[in-house]
Design a protein around this motif. Structure first.
Motif, PDB file in Angstrom:
ATOM      1  N   ALA A   1      11.556   3.491   4.836  1.00 59.65           N
ATOM      2  CA  ALA A   1      12.984   3.444   5.182  1.00 59.65           C
ATOM      3  C   ALA A   1      13.426   4.737   5.864  1.00 59.65           C
ATOM      4  N   GLY A   2      12.579   5.255   6.740  1.00 59.97           N
ATOM      5  CA  GLY A   2      12.930   6.442   7.507  1.00 59.97           C
ATOM      6  C   GLY A   2      12.753   7.756   6.778  1.00 59.97           C
ATOM      7  N   THR A   3      12.289   7.733   5.547  1.00 59.77           N
ATOM      8  CA  THR A   3      12.083   8.945   4.773  1.00 59.77           C
ATOM      9  C   THR A   3      10.595   9.253   4.674  1.00 59.77           C
ATOM     10  N   ILE A   4      10.248  10.508   4.910  1.00 60.16           N
ATOM     11  CA  ILE A   4       8.859  10.943   4.850  1.00 60.16           C
ATOM     12  C   ILE A   4       8.504  11.308   3.409  1.00 60.16           C
ATOM     13  N   HIS A   5       7.372  10.783   2.947  1.00 58.12           N
ATOM     14  CA  HIS A   5       6.886  11.085   1.604  1.00 58.12           C
ATOM     15  C   HIS A   5       5.487  11.698   1.730  1.00 58.12           C
ATOM     16  N   PRO A   6       5.349  13.009   1.468  1.00 60.61           N
ATOM     17  CA  PRO A   6       4.021  13.639   1.547  1.00 60.61           C
ATOM     18  C   PRO A   6       3.082  13.065   0.489  1.00 60.61           C
ATOM     19  N   LEU A   7       1.810  12.993   0.837  1.00 58.42           N
ATOM     20  CA  LEU A   7       0.803  12.535  -0.109  1.00 58.42           C
ATOM     21  C   LEU A   7       0.290  13.714  -0.930  1.00 58.42           C
ATOM     22  N   PRO A   8      -0.229  13.448  -2.118  1.00 58.23           N
ATOM     23  CA  PRO A   8      -0.690  14.555  -2.972  1.00 58.23           C
ATOM     24  C   PRO A   8      -1.904  15.246  -2.385  1.00 58.23           C
TER      25      PRO A   8
ATOM     26  N   GLU B   1      22.244   0.250  -5.945  1.00 63.29           N
ATOM     27  CA  GLU B   1      21.660   1.053  -4.875  1.00 63.29           C
ATOM     28  C   GLU B   1      20.163   0.771  -4.804  1.00 63.29           C
ATOM     29  N   PHE B   2      19.596   1.146  -3.673  1.00 67.22           N
ATOM     30  CA  PHE B   2      18.163   0.969  -3.475  1.00 67.22           C
ATOM     31  C   PHE B   2      17.419   2.198  -3.997  1.00 67.22           C
ATOM     32  N   GLU B   3      16.270   1.971  -4.588  1.00 68.64           N
ATOM     33  CA  GLU B   3      15.408   3.066  -5.011  1.00 68.64           C
ATOM     34  C   GLU B   3      14.022   2.878  -4.407  1.00 68.64           C
ATOM     35  N   THR B   4      13.382   3.982  -4.106  1.00 74.15           N
ATOM     36  CA  THR B   4      12.064   3.949  -3.480  1.00 74.15           C
ATOM     37  C   THR B   4      10.970   3.859  -4.541  1.00 74.15           C
ATOM     38  N   GLN B   5      10.108   2.896  -4.377  1.00 69.04           N
ATOM     39  CA  GLN B   5       8.935   2.771  -5.227  1.00 69.04           C
ATOM     40  C   GLN B   5       7.705   3.061  -4.374  1.00 69.04           C
ATOM     41  N   LEU B   6       7.046   4.167  -4.671  1.00 63.79           N
ATOM     42  CA  LEU B   6       5.873   4.569  -3.906  1.00 63.79           C
ATOM     43  C   LEU B   6       4.693   3.659  -4.213  1.00 63.79           C
TER      44      LEU B   6
ATOM     45  N   ILE C   1       0.822  -1.209   0.000  1.00 64.93           N
ATOM     46  CA  ILE C   1       0.000   0.000   0.000  1.00 64.93           C
ATOM     47  C   ILE C   1       0.857   1.260   0.000  1.00 64.93           C
ATOM     48  N   ILE C   2       1.830   1.335   0.924  1.00 62.22           N
ATOM     49  CA  ILE C   2       2.582   2.581   1.055  1.00 62.22           C
ATOM     50  C   ILE C   2       3.817   2.612   0.171  1.00 62.22           C
ATOM     51  N   GLY C   3       4.329   1.439  -0.232  1.00 62.29           N
ATOM     52  CA  GLY C   3       5.524   1.383  -1.056  1.00 62.29           C
ATOM     53  C   GLY C   3       6.696   0.751  -0.326  1.00 62.29           C
ATOM     54  N   THR C   4       7.803   0.601  -1.015  1.00 59.26           N
ATOM     55  CA  THR C   4       8.962  -0.048  -0.425  1.00 59.26           C
ATOM     56  C   THR C   4      10.219   0.365  -1.180  1.00 59.26           C
ATOM     57  N   GLN C   5      11.373  -0.135  -0.725  1.00 61.75           N
ATOM     58  CA  GLN C   5      12.632   0.099  -1.420  1.00 61.75           C
ATOM     59  C   GLN C   5      13.033  -1.156  -2.177  1.00 61.75           C
ATOM     60  N   VAL C   6      13.446  -0.980  -3.415  1.00 64.13           N
ATOM     61  CA  VAL C   6      13.835  -2.081  -4.297  1.00 64.13           C
ATOM     62  C   VAL C   6      15.272  -1.882  -4.727  1.00 64.13           C
ATOM     63  N   TYR C   7      16.049  -2.956  -4.686  1.00 60.04           N
ATOM     64  CA  TYR C   7      17.462  -2.873  -5.060  1.00 60.04           C
ATOM     65  C   TYR C   7      17.602  -2.874  -6.573  1.00 60.04           C
ATOM     66  N   ASP C   8      18.358  -1.915  -7.099  1.00 60.48           N
ATOM     67  CA  ASP C   8      18.638  -1.811  -8.527  1.00 60.48           C
ATOM     68  C   ASP C   8      20.040  -2.344  -8.778  1.00 60.48           C
TER      69      ASP C   8
END
Length: 350
Positions: free
Chosen positions: A159-166, A118-123, A106-113
């Motif tokens: 992963a400790g990073t805040i992502h504002p919603l639209p 490196e890891f990238e965030t997928q919302l 639902i909220i997303g996760t980090q995926v390794y590229d």
């Protein structure tokens, strides 16, 4: 399972009002009435009947809240949500809740590229303007709790990073009252976060015949065309700002608090016959919900001020999920609406 419909419109930045605000002008109210009329017409072009859903969705959107829809399947809840999102040029996401749905779904996760090491965030799909949670009570308690931050704080943490919603952001959750096997009842704390709870009833005979006619002429069905956007998300933000400036007389404010406080001491107000049916009354969120929703209802009705009828019109939607009834009430098949109506009759109207 998730479904996301994207719009080219860039979500507007959420604005926080500061200090006293000026009352609505006649011109502003006329613009608001025109915009709401356009959205209502676009909604009615796809959804037959279901006027209570339309009003509940409009009030919730203008109040910057969330709505819980309860009904048997097949009563156009998904169609209503997607139609509203298209009408305001917003992103729409549908999440089919199942017991194996994870919070990261639902909220997303980090995926390794592996290419960039490196890891990238997928919302996740919750990062949309309108999020439909289909059969929310089928999701596990852990997944349901992942929605609390999104609904209340309008942000997610990955992963400790805040992502504002639209902005705008609205959750539309549905639940089926007739199939409870394998479901997880929503905790009272989470139910309280929904501004309104609307019970969706079957359509009238004429409305059901109209559905068949629209399927026959292609207006409804698998190949139906999308609804043309009639206002932008920025205009929605402007409408929400106008709602915050609707006048609420001190007498109406006292009326709201008296009603909500009465639900906490029903035996004293109504006597033991109905009083024993209520274990826990509405929290101060009930007063806040009445205050915000009544303002939105006034704008939907074309007024810049709240009247007692706005509060009365919203009584079931605001309170039915905030009263915790006793086992005795369940045994006697006493519905929350019965207690709510009795409270409204007992509290003097200004």
């Amino acid at each position: 399972m998730t479904q996301v419909n994207e719009s080219p419109t860039v979500p507007s930045t959420r604005r926080t009002p500061a200090g006293p605000t000026a009352p609505l002008t006649i011109d502003e109210l006329a613009r608001a009435t025109e915009a709401i009329g356009k959205v209502s017409d676009a909604f009615s072009s796809r959804v037959v009947g279901q006027h209570r859903i339309r009003t509940a969705l409009l009030v919730t959107l203008l109040s910057e809240g969330h709505v819980l829809l309860e009904s048997v399947p097949g009563l156009a809840k998904t169609l209503a949500a997607s139609t509203l999102s298209q009408a305001v040029s917003a992103r729409f996401a549908r999440i089919q809740c199942t017991p194996d749905l994870l919070p990261s779904d639902i909220i997303g996760t980090q995926v390794y590229d592996p290419r960039r090491h490196e890891f990238e965030t997928q919302l996740g799909p919750v990062h949309a303007n309108f999020v439909l949670l289909d059969e929310i009570n089928r999701a596990s308690a852990k997944t349901q709790s992942a929605l609390l931050e999104a609904m209340q704080e309008r942000q997610t943490s990955i992963a400790g990073t805040i992502h504002p919603l639209p902005d705008p952001f609205m959750v539309l959750a549905t639940q089926n009252p007739i199939e409870e096997e394998g479901t997880y009842v929503l905790p009272h704390a989470q139910m309280d976060r929904f501004l309104l709870k609307e019970i969706v009833d079957y359509p009238t005979e004429d409305d059901e015949l109209m559905v068949l006619e629209r399927i026959d002429d292609g207006t409804l069905g698998q190949h139906m065309a999308d609804v043309t956007a009639v206002i932008s998300t920025q205009e929605v933000a402007d409408l929400q700002e106008m709602v915050r400036r609707v006048y609420v007389d001190p007498a109406i404010r006292r009326y709201i608090t008296a009603l909500v406080r009465a639900t906490r001491d029903v035996p004293t107000l109504l006597g033991p016959e109905l009083g024993n049916y209520v274990e826990i009354g509405a929290s101060p969120r009930g007063s806040i919900a009445f205050f915000q929703a009544a303002r939105a209802m006034a704008v939907v009705q074309g007024r810049h001020y709240v009247i007692p009828e706005d509060v009365r019109e919203l009584r079931h939607s605001v309170l039915r999920h905030r009263l915790h009834l006793s086992f005795e009430a369940l045994a006697d098949r006493v519905r929350p609406e019965t207690v709510i109506d009795a409270v409204f009759r007992a509290v003097p109207t200004p």
